[in-house]
Design a protein around this motif. Structure first.
Motif, PDB file in Angstrom:
ATOM      1  N   LEU A 328       0.861  -1.307  -0.056  1.00 36.97           N
ATOM      2  CA  LEU A 328       0.043   0.135   0.268  1.00 36.97           C
ATOM      3  C   LEU A 328       0.835   1.291  -0.111  1.00 36.97           C
ATOM      4  O   LEU A 328       1.862   1.318   0.853  1.00 36.97           O
ATOM      5  CB  LEU A 328      -0.844   0.036   1.231  1.00 36.97           C
ATOM      6  CG  LEU A 328      -2.033   1.126   1.269  1.00 36.97           C
ATOM      7  CD1 LEU A 328      -3.078   0.964   0.404  1.00 36.97           C
ATOM      8  CD2 LEU A 328      -2.313   1.210   2.910  1.00 36.97           C
ATOM      9  N   VAL A 330       0.475   5.279   0.150  1.00 36.48           N
ATOM     10  CA  VAL A 330      -0.421   6.448   0.450  1.00 36.48           C
ATOM     11  C   VAL A 330       0.023   7.814   0.288  1.00 36.48           C
ATOM     12  O   VAL A 330       1.083   8.324   0.841  1.00 36.48           O
ATOM     13  CB  VAL A 330      -0.971   6.222   1.908  1.00 36.48           C
ATOM     14  CG1 VAL A 330      -1.714   7.297   2.356  1.00 36.48           C
ATOM     15  CG2 VAL A 330      -1.304   4.912   2.301  1.00 36.48           C
ATOM     16  N   VAL A 341      -4.067   6.948  -3.472  1.00 37.46           N
ATOM     17  CA  VAL A 341      -3.479   5.759  -2.702  1.00 37.46           C
ATOM     18  C   VAL A 341      -3.509   4.580  -3.804  1.00 37.46           C
ATOM     19  O   VAL A 341      -4.662   4.244  -4.511  1.00 37.46           O
ATOM     20  CB  VAL A 341      -4.564   5.447  -1.551  1.00 37.46           C
ATOM     21  CG1 VAL A 341      -3.904   4.132  -0.857  1.00 37.46           C
ATOM     22  CG2 VAL A 341      -4.720   6.593  -0.625  1.00 37.46           C
ATOM     23  N   CYS A 343      -2.163   0.349  -4.743  1.00 30.92           N
ATOM     24  CA  CYS A 343      -1.638  -0.812  -4.209  1.00 30.92           C
ATOM     25  C   CYS A 343      -0.929  -1.721  -5.269  1.00 30.92           C
ATOM     26  O   CYS A 343      -1.198  -1.770  -6.338  1.00 30.92           O
ATOM     27  CB  CYS A 343      -2.710  -1.931  -3.707  1.00 30.92           C
ATOM     28  SG  CYS A 343      -3.408  -1.263  -2.136  1.00 30.92           S
ATOM     29  N   TYR A 391      -7.344   4.103   7.505  1.00 32.52           N
ATOM     30  CA  TYR A 391      -7.987   3.452   6.245  1.00 32.52           C
ATOM     31  C   TYR A 391      -8.327   2.009   6.714  1.00 32.52           C
ATOM     32  O   TYR A 391      -7.472   1.154   7.408  1.00 32.52           O
ATOM     33  CB  TYR A 391      -6.911   3.331   5.125  1.00 32.52           C
ATOM     34  CG  TYR A 391      -7.357   2.403   3.996  1.00 32.52           C
ATOM     35  CD1 TYR A 391      -8.543   2.755   3.339  1.00 32.52           C
ATOM     36  CD2 TYR A 391      -6.616   1.386   3.579  1.00 32.52           C
ATOM     37  CE1 TYR A 391      -8.919   1.888   2.135  1.00 32.52           C
ATOM     38  CE2 TYR A 391      -7.181   0.541   2.671  1.00 32.52           C
ATOM     39  CZ  TYR A 391      -7.906   0.872   2.025  1.00 32.52           C
ATOM     40  OH  TYR A 391      -8.536   0.149   0.736  1.00 32.52           O
ATOM     41  N   PRO A 393      -9.000  -1.602   5.099  1.00 34.39           N
ATOM     42  CA  PRO A 393      -9.116  -2.374   3.654  1.00 34.39           C
ATOM     43  C   PRO A 393     -10.167  -3.103   3.556  1.00 34.39           C
ATOM     44  O   PRO A 393     -10.580  -3.396   2.452  1.00 34.39           O
ATOM     45  CB  PRO A 393      -7.807  -3.271   3.831  1.00 34.39           C
ATOM     46  CG  PRO A 393      -6.849  -2.515   4.860  1.00 34.39           C
ATOM     47  CD  PRO A 393      -7.963  -1.908   6.145  1.00 34.39           C
ATOM     48  N   ASP A 396     -12.577  -0.388   2.325  1.00 30.88           N
ATOM     49  CA  ASP A 396     -12.040   0.582   1.556  1.00 30.88           C
ATOM     50  C   ASP A 396     -12.513   1.866   1.711  1.00 30.88           C
ATOM     51  O   ASP A 396     -12.959   2.663   0.810  1.00 30.88           O
ATOM     52  CB  ASP A 396     -12.411   0.125  -0.195  1.00 30.88           C
ATOM     53  CG  ASP A 396     -11.427   0.767  -0.958  1.00 30.88           C
ATOM     54  OD1 ASP A 396     -10.549   1.406  -0.591  1.00 30.88           O
ATOM     55  OD2 ASP A 396     -12.010   1.161  -2.197  1.00 30.88           O
ATOM     56  N   LYS A 609      -4.600  -8.121   1.246  1.00 31.57           N
ATOM     57  CA  LYS A 609      -5.279  -7.782   0.130  1.00 31.57           C
ATOM     58  C   LYS A 609      -6.695  -7.441   0.247  1.00 31.57           C
ATOM     59  O   LYS A 609      -7.564  -8.503   0.744  1.00 31.57           O
ATOM     60  CB  LYS A 609      -5.198  -8.746  -1.126  1.00 31.57           C
ATOM     61  CG  LYS A 609      -5.836  -8.453  -2.451  1.00 31.57           C
ATOM     62  CD  LYS A 609      -5.346  -9.555  -3.571  1.00 31.57           C
ATOM     63  CE  LYS A 609      -6.089  -9.238  -4.898  1.00 31.57           C
ATOM     64  NZ  LYS A 609      -5.842 -10.090  -5.880  1.00 31.57           N
TER      65      LYS A 609
END
Length: 611
Positions: A328, A330, A341, A343, A391, A393, A396, A609
């Motif tokens: 990640l 940022v 952002v 990935c 954040y 994940p 999201d 992920k």
């Protein structure tokens, strides 16, 4: 006598007429096929391969299904649990199901025209007979719980597997324990294995859901004894056990020793043991649990080799398989502060975008607690900030939490004892020697002892429960620093450690296998590609291989024995590339794919992920 096909059109609805036309077309086609075969001339030429009609089987089953619906030549009626009836042909059922094959060739039902199927729901029976004739079944949330056991019983393994695939796709922290129990009950071993893995990988979310509180003591015990639990710290396991007991205190408190046997108390921090575990009333009232607590304190008193030789089931670190990981990245400077952002998926070797930050942010610190990513402080393009964005994940989405005591950009951030430490930085007018710590349970920041030196553009890393502040820029003397100091949380004090070989401001810092790496950085206008490593046991710095590019203000993170150096700038331009260091070979390589944009001063982290 008239053909039965010719009488189907009398009193039919639209669907019946369509089925009748299919049967008439089939009868006509059969006559034509018969007629044409009588007039095929013999030829003396070489024999051709046999004719094969690829549509024959499908057409035959279509006709048999129409005949079933019209109850033509059906020789068995299947009766469900609630007396719903479905007509069929024994031959067709036996051809598709080993269960029916055995029934109609070896048992007394072979002579019966009506067969009752115990334990088969009417909806499931209709769907499964339809599947036998059409090879199609629509699995839904509404029917899967009756369809799977019925398919299992009737040995229609393709339908059972389709149900298992559907349930596997439905796994979620709120339902995975129920799906696991369902798979176990019906012997769906592959689904059971997937559910177990999912529960272990999402343990922190699963124990927050209502299903967890309904588990039996044996089920909780089996779950928390797993070496593969993915947890941010052993605190989560301890808290879930206490929460489960409190849910039905009168009945469950006697089960506490059974469960605490599997909580790895020695792996908790000494502060948490003293302030939370030792003060828990449930443990105070139970002698067996006190023994586990004494074992944990004894473990913390041991040093070096003694600690390594002190082995019990509770001193073994968990080794989660974990979810696939992504890198990640940022915010950052590109060339101004940005919200973007992105990935990097290591398996697919590609970059993808995730939710942007609520506001522009560069020169921030980044850290992870409890699976959530904290972007701490930084510069928003116009001013230095003390705000913190968080954040998640799994959703999201970005939210916010308590702000720091001081405005800080170009600060160093690291996690120690499940708390976030924010070190040094620049507040807009001066470099800072102050530092503060964030407790996520209390959602509050507090100041800790200051460093001996003002350090902006400082790198930080944690080794052996100590926090290191590496290099930086001392605004007072206007020079880049080679000095390093170490924070001892138990004593709330800083002490100097050996200096680096060169001055480094804006160095990236990463930790691999107990070694602290200082990567790149600059000394005035000189941007470095050199890297050096600090061994806390030997208290020495050593040079390792240079990077391919000069980099300062790059993000550094470790994964699977490799060090990833992300972006930064070379003194004239921001970089989008990522270099990878292997300490085993002392070599650098480039990640095959670069970021979408060049970024310096970006925050980096390794996360699960997003699903």
């Amino acid at each position: 006598m008239d053909s039965p096909f010719l009488n189907l059109s009398l009193g039919e609805n639209a669907s019946d007429k369509q089925e009748s036309r299919l049967l008439l077309r089939y009868a006509s086609q059969s006559s034509l096929d018969e007629s044409s075969q009588k007039h095929v001339p013999r030829s003396g030429t070489k024999e051709k391969p046999p004719y094969h009609n690829h549509h024959h089987t499908n057409r035959a089953f279509e006709v048999m299904n129409v005949m079933r619906r019209q109850n033509l030549l059906c020789d068995v009626t299947l009766i469900s649990d609630n007396n719903s009836e479905v007509s069929a042909h024994k031959m067709v059922l036996a051809a598709c199901s080993p269960y029916f094959y055995a029934m109609f060739t070896s048992f007394e039902e072979s002579k019966s025209e009506r067969v009752t199927l115990q334990g088969v729901d009417s909806t499931a029976l209709q769907l499964l007979v339809d599947y036998v004739y059409t090879s199609e079944v629509h699995v839904t949330e509404e029917n899967v719980q009756v369809l799977l056991p019925a398919a299992n019983l009737l040995q229609l393994t393709d339908v059972r597997d389709a149900c298992c695939d559907f349930l596997q796709g439905q796994l979620h922290p709120t339902n995975c324990l129920g799906i696991r129990a369902f798979a176990d009950l019906h012997g769906c071993l592959e689904l059971l294995s997937h559910a177990d893995s999912y529960i272990e990988q999402h343990f922190s979310e699963v124990v927050e859901c209502e299903e967890f509180l309904t588990l039996s003591p044996q089920q909780v015990s089996k779950l928390i004894c797993s070496d593969r639990l993915t947890v941010p710290s052993e605190e989560k396991v301890f808290e879930c056990v206490v929460g489960w007991v409190h849910h039905d205190l009168e009945t469950r408190q006697t089960q506490l020793p059974l469960l605490m046997e599997h909580v790895r108390l020695p792996l908790l921090s000494q502060d948490y043991l003293m302030q939370r575990v030792e003060e828990e009333p449930l443990l105070k009232a139970n002698l067996q649990c006190k023994d586990f607590l004494i074992e944990a304190f004894k473990y913390h008193l041991l040093k070096g080799e003694q600690k390594l030789s002190f082995k019990t089931p509770r001193t073994k670190p968990r080794q989660p398989v974990g979810l696939p990981k992504v890198l990640l990245v940022v915010g950052g400077q590109a060339p101004k502060a940005i919200r973007s952002v992105e990935c990097f998926d290591f398996k697919e070797e590609r970059w993808f975008q995730v939710a942007e930050m609520p506001s522009r942010r560069c020169r921030a610190g980044l850290s992870i607690i409890g699976g959530r990513v904290y972007a701490v402080g930084g510069f928003n393009g116009s001013m230095r900030v003390r705000t913190v964005d968080v954040y998640d994940p799994s959703t999201d989405q970005w939210t916010s939490c308590s702000s720091m005591e001081a405005r800080r950009s170009t600060l160093g951030v690291a996690v120690l004892n499940n708390c976030i430490y924010a070190v040094g930085g620049f507040d807009g007018s001066t470099g800072l020697n102050s530092a503060e710590v964030y407790d996520s349970r209390k959602n509050e920041w507090r100041l800790i002892a200051p460093m001996s030196t003002r350090r902006s553009s400082v790198g930080v890393g944690v080794v052996n429960s100590l926090l290191y502040a590496v290099g930086g820029y001392d605004g007072a003397s206007r020079q880049c620093l080679s000095t390093v100091e170490c924070y001892h949380p138990d004593m709330d004090s800083w002490s100097p450690v050996p200096e680096m070989s060169v001055r480094r401001s804006g160095a990236g810092v990463g930790v691999l296998d107990g070694i602290l790496y200082a990567v790149g950085g600059h000394d005035g206008p000189l941007v470095r590609k050199s890297v050096e490593a600090y061994n806390p046991e030997a208290e020495t710095w050593t040079q390792v291989a240079d990077m391919a590019y000069c980099r300062r203000n790059a993000g550094v993170v470790a994964l699977n024995g490799l060090l990833y150096v992300v972006g930064g700038d070379d003194g004239s331009a921001n970089l989008a590339s990522v270099e990878v260091y292997s300490p085993k070979t002392d070599t650098w390589s480039m990640l095959p794919s670069s970021m979408g944009i060049g970024r310096s001063y970006a925050g980096v982290a390794i996360i699960d992920k997003p699903m």
